[in-house]
Write a protein that holds these residues in place. Structure first.
Motif, PDB file in Angstrom:
ATOM      1  N   UNK A  15      60.672  50.044  53.774  1.00 46.67           N
ATOM      2  CA  UNK A  15      60.849  48.865  54.602  1.00 46.67           C
ATOM      3  C   UNK A  15      59.572  48.347  55.227  1.00 46.67           C
ATOM      4  N   UNK A  16      58.500  49.090  55.105  1.00 45.48           N
ATOM      5  CA  UNK A  16      57.233  48.690  55.678  1.00 45.48           C
ATOM      6  C   UNK A  16      56.495  47.680  54.828  1.00 45.48           C
ATOM      7  N   UNK A  17      55.289  47.334  55.273  1.00 46.29           N
ATOM      8  CA  UNK A  17      54.484  46.319  54.607  1.00 46.29           C
ATOM      9  C   UNK A  17      53.053  46.783  54.421  1.00 46.29           C
ATOM     10  N   UNK A  18      52.421  46.273  53.378  1.00 48.44           N
ATOM     11  CA  UNK A  18      51.005  46.468  53.122  1.00 48.44           C
ATOM     12  C   UNK A  18      50.432  45.187  52.547  1.00 48.44           C
ATOM     13  N   UNK A  19      49.151  44.984  52.756  1.00 46.58           N
ATOM     14  CA  UNK A  19      48.451  43.841  52.184  1.00 46.58           C
ATOM     15  C   UNK A  19      47.250  44.337  51.391  1.00 46.58           C
ATOM     16  N   UNK A  20      47.278  44.118  50.091  1.00 44.93           N
ATOM     17  CA  UNK A  20      46.192  44.517  49.218  1.00 44.93           C
ATOM     18  C   UNK A  20      45.212  43.360  49.041  1.00 44.93           C
ATOM     19  N   UNK A  21      43.936  43.697  48.937  1.00 48.28           N
ATOM     20  CA  UNK A  21      42.897  42.708  48.694  1.00 48.28           C
ATOM     21  C   UNK A  21      42.065  43.135  47.498  1.00 48.28           C
ATOM     22  N   UNK A  22      41.554  42.166  46.765  1.00 45.96           N
ATOM     23  CA  UNK A  22      40.680  42.428  45.631  1.00 45.96           C
ATOM     24  C   UNK A  22      39.607  41.360  45.593  1.00 45.96           C
ATOM     25  N   UNK A  23      38.363  41.775  45.730  1.00 44.11           N
ATOM     26  CA  UNK A  23      37.232  40.863  45.725  1.00 44.11           C
ATOM     27  C   UNK A  23      36.456  40.988  44.423  1.00 44.11           C
ATOM     28  N   UNK A  24      36.210  39.859  43.782  1.00 40.92           N
ATOM     29  CA  UNK A  24      35.434  39.818  42.549  1.00 40.92           C
ATOM     30  C   UNK A  24      33.999  39.418  42.849  1.00 40.92           C
ATOM     31  N   UNK A  25      33.068  40.073  42.190  1.00 38.60           N
ATOM     32  CA  UNK A  25      31.661  39.742  42.338  1.00 38.60           C
ATOM     33  C   UNK A  25      31.019  39.604  40.967  1.00 38.60           C
ATOM     34  N   UNK A  26      29.901  38.901  40.926  1.00 42.57           N
ATOM     35  CA  UNK A  26      29.227  38.640  39.672  1.00 42.57           C
ATOM     36  C   UNK A  26      29.389  37.188  39.269  1.00 42.57           C
ATOM     37  N   UNK A  27      29.220  36.936  37.989  1.00 43.80           N
ATOM     38  CA  UNK A  27      29.352  35.583  37.463  1.00 43.80           C
ATOM     39  C   UNK A  27      30.810  35.325  37.109  1.00 43.80           C
ATOM     40  N   UNK A  28      31.449  34.449  37.875  1.00 43.27           N
ATOM     41  CA  UNK A  28      32.875  34.172  37.722  1.00 43.27           C
ATOM     42  C   UNK A  28      33.064  32.757  37.188  1.00 43.27           C
ATOM     43  N   UNK A  29      33.717  32.644  36.051  1.00 42.38           N
ATOM     44  CA  UNK A  29      34.072  31.336  35.534  1.00 42.38           C
ATOM     45  C   UNK A  29      35.167  30.748  36.410  1.00 42.38           C
ATOM     46  N   UNK A  30      35.101  29.443  36.659  1.00 40.83           N
ATOM     47  CA  UNK A  30      36.006  28.821  37.614  1.00 40.83           C
ATOM     48  C   UNK A  30      37.455  28.795  37.145  1.00 40.83           C
ATOM     49  N   UNK A  31      37.680  28.769  35.855  1.00 45.80           N
ATOM     50  CA  UNK A  31      39.029  28.774  35.316  1.00 45.80           C
ATOM     51  C   UNK A  31      39.388  30.206  34.927  1.00 45.80           C
ATOM     52  N   UNK A  32      40.305  30.791  35.668  1.00 47.82           N
ATOM     53  CA  UNK A  32      40.645  32.182  35.431  1.00 47.82           C
ATOM     54  C   UNK A  32      42.024  32.498  35.994  1.00 47.82           C
ATOM     55  N   UNK A  33      42.489  33.684  35.668  1.00 44.57           N
ATOM     56  CA  UNK A  33      43.732  34.203  36.221  1.00 44.57           C
ATOM     57  C   UNK A  33      43.451  35.555  36.853  1.00 44.57           C
ATOM     58  N   UNK A  34      43.931  35.751  38.060  1.00 43.39           N
ATOM     59  CA  UNK A  34      43.828  37.038  38.723  1.00 43.39           C
ATOM     60  C   UNK A  34      45.232  37.582  38.943  1.00 43.39           C
ATOM     61  N   UNK A  35      45.331  38.892  38.944  1.00 39.64           N
ATOM     62  CA  UNK A  35      46.645  39.470  39.089  1.00 39.64           C
ATOM     63  C   UNK A  35      46.620  40.906  39.559  1.00 39.64           C
ATOM     64  N   UNK A  36      47.818  41.406  39.807  1.00 38.77           N
ATOM     65  CA  UNK A  36      48.016  42.793  40.200  1.00 38.77           C
ATOM     66  C   UNK A  36      48.943  43.477  39.213  1.00 38.77           C
TER      67      UNK A  36
END
Length: 115
Positions: A15-36
């Motif tokens: 019943x609890x909650x968590x918030x996951x974060x994911x930071x990307x670094x480097x050369x990132x193309x603007x058109x992309x998909x991120x997911x878990x």
């Protein structure tokens, strides 16, 4: 040279909650998909949620209504807000970045939900 770093995992009660974060670094193309994705011991890796550059989202049926994926394009960061957690949500959660046909993965963060 693209790297993903996850954070926010931990141990919570049902019943609890968590918030996951994911930071990307480097050369990132603007058109992309991120997911878990997540993987429990003895099980296949499964897709949890994805979000495109223009905020199109997808959720697995098992988390729909409980989890929310979002992103901050300026920071190249994706988030997963997890509410009403269940023991079956226990798994290692992996962040994914897809640019065209190339996938980059984070190292994973453990989420454990006690019953």
């Amino acid at each position: 040279q693209v790297q993903l770093v996850e954070s926010g995992g931990g141990l919570v009660q049902t019943g609890g909650s968590l918030r996951l974060s994911c930071a990307a670094s480097g050369t990132i193309y603007t058109i992309n998909t991120m997911g878990w994705y997540r993987q429990a011991p003895g099980k296949q890796r499964e897709l949890v949620a994805t979000i495109t550059s223009n905020d199109g989202t997808y959720y697995a049926d098992s988390v729909k209504g409980r989890f929310t994926i979002s992103r901050d394009n300026a920071k190249n960061t994706v988030y997963l807000q997890m509410n009403s957690l269940k023991p079956e949500d226990t798994a290692v959660y992996y962040c994914n970045l897809r640019i065209w046909l190339r996938d980059t993965w984070g190292q994973g963060t453990q989420v454990t939900v006690s019953s």
